[in-house]
Design an enzyme around this catalytic site. Structure first.
Site, mmCIF file in Angstrom:
data_model
loop_
_atom_site.group_PDB
_atom_site.id
_atom_site.type_symbol
_atom_site.label_atom_id
_atom_site.label_comp_id
_atom_site.label_asym_id
_atom_site.label_seq_id
_atom_site.Cartn_x
_atom_site.Cartn_y
_atom_site.Cartn_z
ATOM 1 C CE1 TYR A 1 -4.238 -1.401 -0.137
ATOM 2 C CE2 TYR A 1 -3.504 -2.826 1.635
ATOM 3 C CZ TYR A 1 -4.426 -2.501 0.664
ATOM 4 O OH TYR A 1 -5.554 -3.281 0.488
ATOM 5 C CG ASN B 1 -12.922 -2.227 1.694
ATOM 6 O OD1 ASN B 1 -12.042 -2.992 2.080
ATOM 7 N ND2 ASN B 1 -12.700 -1.275 0.818
ATOM 8 C CG HIS C 1 -6.836 -4.411 -2.928
ATOM 9 N ND1 HIS C 1 -6.741 -3.043 -2.992
ATOM 10 C CD2 HIS C 1 -5.968 -4.894 -3.864
ATOM 11 C CE1 HIS C 1 -5.846 -2.712 -3.916
ATOM 12 N NE2 HIS C 1 -5.362 -3.814 -4.456
ATOM 13 C CD GLU D 1 -2.469 -3.834 -6.429
ATOM 14 O OE1 GLU D 1 -2.666 -2.738 -5.856
ATOM 15 O OE2 GLU D 1 -3.401 -4.566 -6.827
HETATM 16 P P1 CMP Z 1 -8.470 -0.929 -0.927
HETATM 17 O O1 CMP Z 1 -9.143 -1.143 -2.227
HETATM 18 O O2 CMP Z 1 -7.816 -2.076 -0.268
HETATM 19 O O3 CMP Z 1 -7.379 0.246 -1.086
HETATM 20 C C1 CMP Z 1 -6.904 0.979 0.037
HETATM 21 C C2 CMP Z 1 -7.804 0.814 1.222
HETATM 22 O O4 CMP Z 1 -7.712 1.825 2.204
HETATM 23 C C3 CMP Z 1 -9.241 0.860 0.786
HETATM 24 O O5 CMP Z 1 -9.550 -0.333 0.095
HETATM 25 C C4 CMP Z 1 -9.967 1.077 2.092
HETATM 26 O O6 CMP Z 1 -10.289 -0.144 2.735
HETATM 27 C C5 CMP Z 1 -8.921 1.774 2.964
HETATM 28 N N1 CMP Z 1 -9.313 3.139 3.331
HETATM 29 C C6 CMP Z 1 -9.465 3.562 4.577
HETATM 30 N N2 CMP Z 1 -9.787 4.863 4.591
HETATM 31 C C7 CMP Z 1 -9.862 5.271 3.318
HETATM 32 C C8 CMP Z 1 -10.174 6.512 2.683
HETATM 33 N N3 CMP Z 1 -10.480 7.595 3.389
HETATM 34 N N4 CMP Z 1 -10.151 6.561 1.335
HETATM 35 C C9 CMP Z 1 -9.831 5.452 0.609
HETATM 36 N N5 CMP Z 1 -9.526 4.248 1.166
HETATM 37 C C10 CMP Z 1 -9.550 4.159 2.503
#
Ligand code: CMP
Length: 186
Positions: free
Chosen positions: A97, A160, A163, A174
């Site tokens: 990340y 959520n 990814h 990735e």
């Molecule tokens: P992901 O698709 O795994 O990519 C980065 C992750 O950061 C995202 O899903 C969210 O689960 C997490 N995240 C937490 N806070 C935020 C935010 N404010 N904006 C975007 N992603 C966030």
């Protein structure tokens, strides 16, 4: 590409403009032979077969819903061509990340992604990157459409459930970070 059958993009050489090919200039059999990772849809349009990186996150492994999520992916025409269950160390999550370094949520994201097992996958299929993002739904489950993984299984913006890579370039990075070539069996 879909919607523009006269102009093809070779999926594994996306950055080379010279590799755009005028389909008109080639018999269909020639165009397909250029890349075995293309397919032809029922309108005769050549469609990119792509690979994308998917992660089933700790909130999902904790609730034992990995199989339910895989059913959604497979039902959308995505094939799991590599998969492993791992527990990331902080350095793994930080590297993966890296693009979010400096964001207010970065530290919490790293903590969450190392809080339990995750399932890493390579998915393959027609327009797999976009298709996977459609199946996942919006990043925040409250914004996701009904029937998407994040709407149906996601808990909140951080928890959520899944990814997915957001572009061809990201997918390549990735996938290379998470899998050796020998672990991907397409
Ligand atoms: P992901 O698709 O795994 O990519 C980065 C992750 O950061 C995202 O899903 C969210 O689960 C997490 N995240 C937490 N806070 C935020 C935010 N404010 N904006 C975007 N992603 C966030």
């Amino acid at each position: 590409m879909r919607g523009d059958p006269d102009r093809l993009r070779l999926p594994y050489f996306p950055d080379h403009a010279a590799l755009f090919v005028e389909a008109r200039a080639l018999p269909l059999s020639c165009a397909v032979a250029i890349s075995p990772r293309n397919s032809v849809d029922d309108q005769g349009t050549i469609v990119a077969i792509e690979r994308t990186l998917s992660i089933i996150k700790p909130d999902a492994t904790e609730r034992n819903i990995v199989g339910l999520i895989i059913v959604r992916l497979e039902s959308a025409g995505l094939q799991v061509i590599a998969q492993k269950r791992v527990r990331w160390k902080k350095k793994d999550a930080k590297k993966f990340y890296d693009v979010h370094k400096g964001q207010p949520f970065y530290k919490d994201l790293v903590n969450f992604m190392t809080s339990g097992p995750i399932v890493l996958q390579v998915l393959e299929g027609e327009n797999a990157i976009l298709r996977n993002r459609e199946v996942m739904g919006a990043t925040n489950p409250v914004d996701a459409l009904p029937g998407t993984i994040r709407k149906d299984f996601g808990v909140n913006l951080q928890r959520n459930s899944v990814h997915g890579s957001d572009s061809e370039k990201t997918a390549k990075r990735e996938i290379a970070l998470c899998f050796k070539k020998s672990e991907i069996v397409g």
